[in-house]
Design a protein around this motif. Structure first.
Motif, PDB file in Angstrom:
ATOM      1  N   ALA A   1       0.809  -1.210   0.000  1.00 45.90           N
ATOM      2  CA  ALA A   1       0.000   0.000   0.000  1.00 45.90           C
ATOM      3  C   ALA A   1       0.846   1.264   0.000  1.00 45.90           C
ATOM      4  CB  ALA A   1      -0.929   0.002   1.224  1.00 45.90           C
ATOM      5  N   LEU A   2       2.163   1.085   0.002  1.00 39.64           N
ATOM      6  CA  LEU A   2       3.034   2.239   0.041  1.00 39.64           C
ATOM      7  C   LEU A   2       3.024   2.958  -1.286  1.00 39.64           C
ATOM      8  CD1 LEU A   2       6.199   0.923   1.870  1.00 39.64           C
ATOM      9  CD2 LEU A   2       4.425   2.396   2.763  1.00 39.64           C
ATOM     10  N   GLY A   3       3.594   4.126  -1.281  1.00 40.21           N
ATOM     11  CA  GLY A   3       3.792   4.848  -2.525  1.00 40.21           C
ATOM     12  C   GLY A   3       3.565   6.322  -2.329  1.00 40.21           C
ATOM     13  N   SER A   4       4.612   7.117  -2.571  1.00 41.48           N
ATOM     14  CA  SER A   4       4.435   8.559  -2.563  1.00 41.48           C
ATOM     15  C   SER A   4       3.760   8.962  -3.863  1.00 41.48           C
ATOM     16  CB  SER A   4       5.801   9.243  -2.433  1.00 41.48           C
ATOM     17  OG  SER A   4       6.559   9.023  -3.617  1.00 41.48           O
ATOM     18  N   VAL A   5       3.443  10.230  -3.975  1.00 42.44           N
ATOM     19  CA  VAL A   5       2.786  10.719  -5.188  1.00 42.44           C
ATOM     20  C   VAL A   5       3.663  10.477  -6.412  1.00 42.44           C
ATOM     21  CG1 VAL A   5       3.725  13.037  -4.870  1.00 42.44           C
ATOM     22  CG2 VAL A   5       1.656  12.725  -6.220  1.00 42.44           C
ATOM     23  N   LEU A   6       4.974  10.421  -6.221  1.00 41.75           N
ATOM     24  CA  LEU A   6       5.878  10.193  -7.348  1.00 41.75           C
ATOM     25  C   LEU A   6       5.688   8.818  -7.958  1.00 41.75           C
ATOM     26  CD1 LEU A   6       9.132  11.751  -5.853  1.00 41.75           C
ATOM     27  CD2 LEU A   6       7.438  12.834  -7.316  1.00 41.75           C
TER      28      LEU A   6
ATOM     29  N   PHE B   1       1.411  13.093   8.168  1.00 36.21           N
ATOM     30  CA  PHE B   1       1.554  13.159   6.710  1.00 36.21           C
ATOM     31  C   PHE B   1       3.021  13.244   6.316  1.00 36.21           C
ATOM     32  CE2 PHE B   1       2.284  15.854   2.981  1.00 36.21           C
ATOM     33  CZ  PHE B   1       1.602  15.144   2.003  1.00 36.21           C
ATOM     34  N   LEU B   2       3.784  14.104   6.984  1.00 39.53           N
ATOM     35  CA  LEU B   2       5.201  14.253   6.674  1.00 39.53           C
ATOM     36  C   LEU B   2       5.951  12.954   6.939  1.00 39.53           C
ATOM     37  CD1 LEU B   2       7.635  16.004   5.937  1.00 39.53           C
ATOM     38  CD2 LEU B   2       7.722  16.756   8.326  1.00 39.53           C
ATOM     39  N   GLU B   3       5.648  12.333   8.059  1.00 41.12           N
ATOM     40  CA  GLU B   3       6.297  11.081   8.429  1.00 41.12           C
ATOM     41  C   GLU B   3       6.041   9.989   7.390  1.00 41.12           C
ATOM     42  OE1 GLU B   3       6.368   8.144  12.377  1.00 41.12           O
ATOM     43  OE2 GLU B   3       5.030   9.859  12.269  1.00 41.12           O
ATOM     44  N   GLN B   4       4.792   9.814   6.990  1.00 43.13           N
ATOM     45  CA  GLN B   4       4.446   8.767   6.035  1.00 43.13           C
ATOM     46  C   GLN B   4       5.013   9.064   4.652  1.00 43.13           C
ATOM     47  OE1 GLN B   4       0.141   8.867   6.577  1.00 43.13           O
ATOM     48  NE2 GLN B   4       0.219   6.958   7.728  1.00 43.13           N
ATOM     49  N   THR B   5       4.998  10.330   4.248  1.00 43.16           N
ATOM     50  CA  THR B   5       5.505  10.702   2.934  1.00 43.16           C
ATOM     51  C   THR B   5       7.000  10.427   2.811  1.00 43.16           C
ATOM     52  OG1 THR B   5       3.811  12.426   2.675  1.00 43.16           O
ATOM     53  CG2 THR B   5       5.776  12.605   1.296  1.00 43.16           C
ATOM     54  N   ILE B   6       7.765  10.844   3.811  1.00 45.24           N
ATOM     55  CA  ILE B   6       9.213  10.618   3.779  1.00 45.24           C
ATOM     56  C   ILE B   6       9.530   9.139   3.906  1.00 45.24           C
ATOM     57  CG2 ILE B   6      11.388  11.085   4.941  1.00 45.24           C
ATOM     58  CD1 ILE B   6      10.271  13.448   3.375  1.00 45.24           C
ATOM     59  N   ALA B   7       8.822   8.431   4.782  1.00 45.07           N
ATOM     60  CA  ALA B   7       9.069   6.997   4.947  1.00 45.07           C
ATOM     61  C   ALA B   7       8.824   6.250   3.640  1.00 45.07           C
ATOM     62  CB  ALA B   7       8.186   6.432   6.057  1.00 45.07           C
ATOM     63  N   ALA B   8       7.715   6.563   2.968  1.00 45.38           N
ATOM     64  CA  ALA B   8       7.412   5.908   1.699  1.00 45.38           C
ATOM     65  C   ALA B   8       8.479   6.200   0.659  1.00 45.38           C
ATOM     66  CB  ALA B   8       6.042   6.357   1.190  1.00 45.38           C
ATOM     67  N   ARG B   9       8.969   7.445   0.635  1.00 42.20           N
ATOM     68  CA  ARG B   9       9.991   7.799  -0.349  1.00 42.20           C
ATOM     69  C   ARG B   9      11.297   7.083  -0.065  1.00 42.20           C
ATOM     70  NH1 ARG B   9      10.571   7.877  -4.984  1.00 42.20           N
ATOM     71  NH2 ARG B   9      11.809   9.433  -6.085  1.00 42.20           N
ATOM     72  N   LEU B  10      11.656   6.930   1.194  1.00 42.55           N
ATOM     73  CA  LEU B  10      12.876   6.190   1.532  1.00 42.55           C
ATOM     74  C   LEU B  10      12.791   4.748   1.049  1.00 42.55           C
ATOM     75  CD1 LEU B  10      13.600   7.390   5.190  1.00 42.55           C
ATOM     76  CD2 LEU B  10      14.586   8.263   3.067  1.00 42.55           C
ATOM     77  N   VAL B  11      11.623   4.144   1.236  1.00 39.91           N
ATOM     78  CA  VAL B  11      11.439   2.758   0.804  1.00 39.91           C
ATOM     79  C   VAL B  11      11.530   2.653  -0.719  1.00 39.91           C
ATOM     80  CG1 VAL B  11       9.813   0.827   0.717  1.00 39.91           C
ATOM     81  CG2 VAL B  11      10.089   2.130   2.827  1.00 39.91           C
ATOM     82  N   GLU B  12      10.920   3.602  -1.429  1.00 33.50           N
ATOM     83  CA  GLU B  12      10.973   3.586  -2.896  1.00 33.50           C
ATOM     84  C   GLU B  12      12.401   3.695  -3.406  1.00 33.50           C
ATOM     85  OE1 GLU B  12       6.624   5.800  -3.274  1.00 33.50           O
ATOM     86  OE2 GLU B  12       8.468   6.876  -3.799  1.00 33.50           O
ATOM     87  N   LEU B  13      13.169   4.629  -2.854  1.00 36.50           N
ATOM     88  CA  LEU B  13      14.536   4.829  -3.316  1.00 36.50           C
ATOM     89  C   LEU B  13      15.435   3.648  -2.957  1.00 36.50           C
ATOM     90  CD1 LEU B  13      14.936   8.613  -2.443  1.00 36.50           C
ATOM     91  CD2 LEU B  13      14.847   7.613  -4.727  1.00 36.50           C
ATOM     92  N   SER B  14      15.216   3.063  -1.790  1.00 36.84           N
ATOM     93  CA  SER B  14      16.024   1.909  -1.412  1.00 36.84           C
ATOM     94  C   SER B  14      15.709   0.712  -2.298  1.00 36.84           C
ATOM     95  CB  SER B  14      15.794   1.556   0.059  1.00 36.84           C
ATOM     96  OG  SER B  14      14.464   1.127   0.283  1.00 36.84           O
TER      97      SER B  14
END
Length: 407
Positions: A98-103, A259-272
């Motif tokens: 269910a993860l995923g930033s807007v990117l 919101f900030l916490e979830q957004t950054i966490a999701a982006r870290l997972v995507e980049l990793s």
């Protein structure tokens, strides 16, 4: 130890990939191992102490291996237990589905509206993109010398979107400006500052760069900047992108910190996952590191509770400050998915490990992530609030602080 952490009583981390778990209880919950009994239920974990029965609801497919809970070495005023889990193969990574930033969610041919995250006002109306393209990663300019055997061919070029384009950076989007922006956005030049960094040679001042800041006209919240007369740079931490469907109502009930916490966490997972990046330098627009972040894992299930009788253990009790009360909750809830990170503040007033900061800045394996300065400050507050809610024995690891960011 923070006041919230004193009242937490119980902390639980389950690792789905390792199929193991750590349970920590404060001495006011149980004084010895013999007073604690941990058993598995139907998609749940039952923790019986002299204070009562605590129930942790687990995701489907995750359960305790009966009889595997064993005492671990004590640490101060804490009692530690280790346990083994049974995780169904098909549910091992479901926490990330269910993860995923807007990117990750933007699609070609779909209609989207951009909202100010602070007040919910629509700042861009019904945008349909014919091209959604990723920008080079944050290290691309420093790698040009390795790519080319001649002078940098991109030195004086900007990658800007055309009409109906959307370019995706690591933490921002580049979109064309249209006439509707005049009604919803304001622009102003950033102030010129001549302050020198600590230790910088006064005889060789760094050239000033004035930026055109873009703000929401309704609430004046900063959303990004204008990188060219017809191009907007919007940060994913400052705007929310939603499909142009329904009645257009925007839910502003989501806590800003969460919101900030979830957004950054999701982006870290995507980049990793996509680039095998695990160390990140959170930077303001001046390019100076503000926080060093090291992603340790993204498969944790986290829960915390005041350990009062009949209370449920909530997974959101160690996440955003708005939900970080560590108090009694009457309704059971599932343990929350989270990423575990190490972090180190880099500001001169906060960092006492300048040697670590210098090493990271020279390491090409560290991925820079640019955010507005105020957002960097907010993120640091979220991380420190999480650390204060953890058991004291888990606050730090070597030179770094430990935090869990909710997904």
């Amino acid at each position: 130890m923070g006041e919230n952490a004193k009242g937490a009583g119980v902390f639980l981390e389950l690792r789905k990939r390792l199929q193991s778990g750590l349970l920590v209880l404060w001495r006011d919950v149980a004084k010895s191992y013999a007073e604690v009994r941990v058993t598995g239920g139907d998609s749940s974990l039952h923790i019986r102490t002299p204070r009562g029965l605590l129930i942790v609801e687990l995701p489907a497919g995750v359960s305790l291996v009966e009889g595997s809970c064993r005492e671990a070495p004590e640490r101060g005023d804490e009692i530690h237990f280790r346990m083994r889990l049974k995780v169904d193969q098909h549910t091992d990574d479901t926490g990330n589905e269910a993860l995923g930033s807007v990117l990750e969610r933007l699609q070609v041919g779909e209609s989207y509206c951009f909202h100010c995250q602070s007040c919910g006002t629509r700042v861009l109306e019904e945008r349909v993109f014919k091209r959604v393209l990723p920008l080079p990663n944050g290290n691309w300019s420093s790698l040009v010398d390795d790519w080319c055997c001649h002078p940098d061919p991109f030195a004086n070029l900007k990658l800007l979107p055309r009409a109906e384009d959307c370019f995706l950076g690591d933490t921002h989007l580049l979109v064309p400006r249209d006439r509707g922006c005049e009604e919803t956005l304001t622009q102003e030049l950033s102030p010129i500052t001549n302050k020198m960094a600590d230790g910088q040679n006064q005889d060789t001042p760094k050239p000033n760069r004035r930026r055109t800041l873009v703000s929401c006209k309704s609430c004046t919240a900063g959303l990004g900047e204008a990188v060219a007369p017809g191009t907007l740079k919007l940060y994913i931490t400052e705007v929310t992108v939603r499909p142009s469907v329904g009645d257009g109502q925007f839910d502003t009930s989501l806590d800003r910190s969460l919101f900030l916490e979830q957004t950054i966490a999701a982006r870290l997972v995507e980049l990793s996952s996509s680039q095998s990046m695990f160390r990140f330098s959170i930077q303001a627009s001046d390019g100076k590191a503000f926080i060093l972040l090291w992603l340790l894992n993204s498969d944790s299930l986290i829960a915390s509770s005041s350990a009062t009788p009949s209370s449920a253990v909530r997974g959101d009790a160690v996440t955003s400050p708005g939900h970080r009360q560590c108090s009694e909750h009457q309704s059971p809830t599932k343990a929350g998915s989270a990423v575990k990170v190490l972090y180190l503040p880099c500001s001169p007033s906060a960092s006492t490990h300048q040697d670590v900061v210098d090493t990271w800045e020279k390491d090409i394996g560290v991925h820079p992530l640019e955010l507005p300065l105020t957002t960097c400050q907010e993120l640091l507050s979220v991380l420190t609030a999480c650390t204060s809610c953890l058991p004291p024995s888990l606050h730090s690891m070597n030179s770094y602080q430990v935090a869990y960011m909710r997904l």
